[in-house]
Each structure stands twice: as C-alpha cells, then as structure tokens.
Motif scaffolding. Structure first.
Motif, PDB file in Angstrom:
ATOM      1  N   ASN A 179       0.806  -1.222   0.000  1.00 23.44           N
ATOM      2  CA  ASN A 179       0.000   0.000   0.000  1.00 23.44           C
ATOM      3  C   ASN A 179       0.840   1.273   0.000  1.00 23.44           C
ATOM      4  N   SER A 217       3.658   3.573  -1.893  1.00 24.85           N
ATOM      5  CA  SER A 217       4.192   3.789  -3.238  1.00 24.85           C
ATOM      6  C   SER A 217       5.698   3.557  -3.265  1.00 24.85           C
ATOM      7  N   ASP A 218       6.218   3.365  -4.480  1.00 20.22           N
ATOM      8  CA  ASP A 218       7.659   3.125  -4.634  1.00 20.22           C
ATOM      9  C   ASP A 218       8.478   4.304  -4.123  1.00 20.22           C
ATOM     10  N   ASP A 219       8.016   5.525  -4.414  1.00 17.94           N
ATOM     11  CA  ASP A 219       8.749   6.722  -3.980  1.00 17.94           C
ATOM     12  C   ASP A 219       8.776   6.825  -2.458  1.00 17.94           C
ATOM     13  N   ASN A 220       7.612   6.631  -1.836  1.00 13.65           N
ATOM     14  CA  ASN A 220       7.560   6.708  -0.377  1.00 13.65           C
ATOM     15  C   ASN A 220       8.320   5.561   0.278  1.00 13.65           C
TER      16      ASN A 220
END
Length: 231
Positions: free
Chosen positions: A24, A26-29
């Motif tokens: 749940n 994101s890749d960036d977070n």
C-alpha cells in the motif's frame, strides 16, 4: 562476508515477498522510508554502541564512533527515523510488516558471522560450565550468545508463521511482535554477557531495550488488539 550476505539476501527476500503481495506504500515513499531507516539505524547503532562502555568515552573520536555499533541501537534508531519520516510524507499504514521475515533472515545470517568471528566480534557471553559452553580461542568456555540469538530468531519465525496461519493480524502487528519480542530477549540475554553494568544492575543496552518495551507496552498488556476482531 556474513554481514554483506545478510544485507544482500535479506533485501532480495524482501523484494520476493513484495512481488507476492500488495504494497500500500508507493515506490517513492518506500524509498524515502528505506533511506530514513538506514540513516536512523546507522546513527542509533553507533550512538548506543559508543555509550555501551561509558568508561571509554574519553577516547571518543570518529574512528571510535564508527568502530562501535549494536543491533539494538540500530533497530531503535531506525524505528524512530521511520516514524518521523512517515509523519512528514503522510504515510499511515505500517511499513515494517513486509520487512519482518527478511530482517529475521538477515539477523540469522549476521549472527552466524558473529559466531564465526569468535572473540574478535565481542558478542560472546560470560564464562559458563554448561555442557554447550564454547571455547572461542582463549581457553575459557563461554555462553554462545550468538547461537542463542539464532535459536530465538528461528523460534520467532515459526511462531509468526503459525499465528498468521490461524489469525488475521492488524496492520503493523507483525512488526510490533517482531521488535518487542526481540527487545525482551536482548534485555534478558545481556545478563549473561560481560557488559558494563551501572550500579543499579543494568547495562546501556538494557536501558534502551526498556525504552522500546515501554513504547510497545500495549503489545504486552493488550495482545488481543493485534488480531482483527472479525478474524
């Protein structure tokens, strides 16, 4: 070599698990959280490692700082950094559940390295007359605390798999069980290590463990809340 293998294999195992389930975050977070965890673990590990022997603080310097580290400090430092950065980027879901099994595997590999390093690693226990006490090279049989920890991790892994098979855990519960149980283990394990103990009978690592245990006090007082009510 074992430390490098622990990082590499642990990360590859994490990537494998992430592909098999929905993340749940994101890749960036997730990348930001990883960076925060690494920075917090680095600082926490070395700070607690330096404080572990107060009598040697007069030798403090960059070499001394980098040469002293401890896993407990790394875990607590990483936890603090992750919680702070998650508030900044607005992530409310658990970021640690997915990392539990990879961390356990990495810890097992790392402790194998500690055991093979013998006296040079500094993670051995106090002298002991128990049948399984080990001579690490100085003629003194000691508690193989490295092996105790490997056994602990294996047992915890099996328990978590069993609990997940029979119950639906709430978000973040698996990581809370992982870290809180390790802090309890390390608190007890430190009593059979030749650490520096204050006059009141506790070491620096034990005080850090107590801080973490107090942070997770609900895990011990209200364990039923770790399981979803509808499960």
């Amino acid at each position: 070599m074992c430390e490098t293998l622990a990082y590499f294999i642990g990360y590859r195992y994490y990537m494998y698990l992430r592909k098999k389930q929905t993340d749940n975050i994101s890749d960036d977070n997730r990348l930001i959280i990883f960076i925060a965890a690494a920075a917090g673990a680095f600082l926490g590990s070395h700070i607690v490692g330096v404080l572990e022997t107060p009598s040697l603080l007069n030798h403090f310097g960059i070499i001394y700082f980098l040469g002293n580290k401890t896993i407990v400090g790394g875990m607590i430092g990483g936890l603090i950094a992750v919680e702070l950065i998650k508030k900044q980027i607005g992530v409310t879901t658990s970021s640690g559940d997915l990392m539990v099994y990879p961390l356990i595997l990495a810890m097992i590999i790392g402790r194998v390295g500690c055991f093979l390093a013998g006296l040079d690693d500094g993670t051995y226990g106090k002298p002991s007359n128990l049948p399984w006490a080990i001579n690490f090279g100085d003629g003194i049989h000691r508690h193989p605390t490295n092996l105790y920890e490997i056994i602990f991790w294996c047992i915890l892994w099996v328990i978590l798999l069993f609990v997940e098979k029979h119950h639906h855990l709430v978000n973040g519960a698996k990581f809370k069980i992982f870290l809180s149980s390790y802090l309890v283990f390390r608190f007890m394990d430190e009593f059979i290590k030749p650490d520096y103990f204050f006059s009141f009978g506790l070491s620096v690592i034990q005080l850090v463990c107590l801080g973490g245990i107090l942070y997770y006090y609900k895990v011990f007082l209200q364990p039923y809340k770790l399981i979803k009510p509808d499960a």
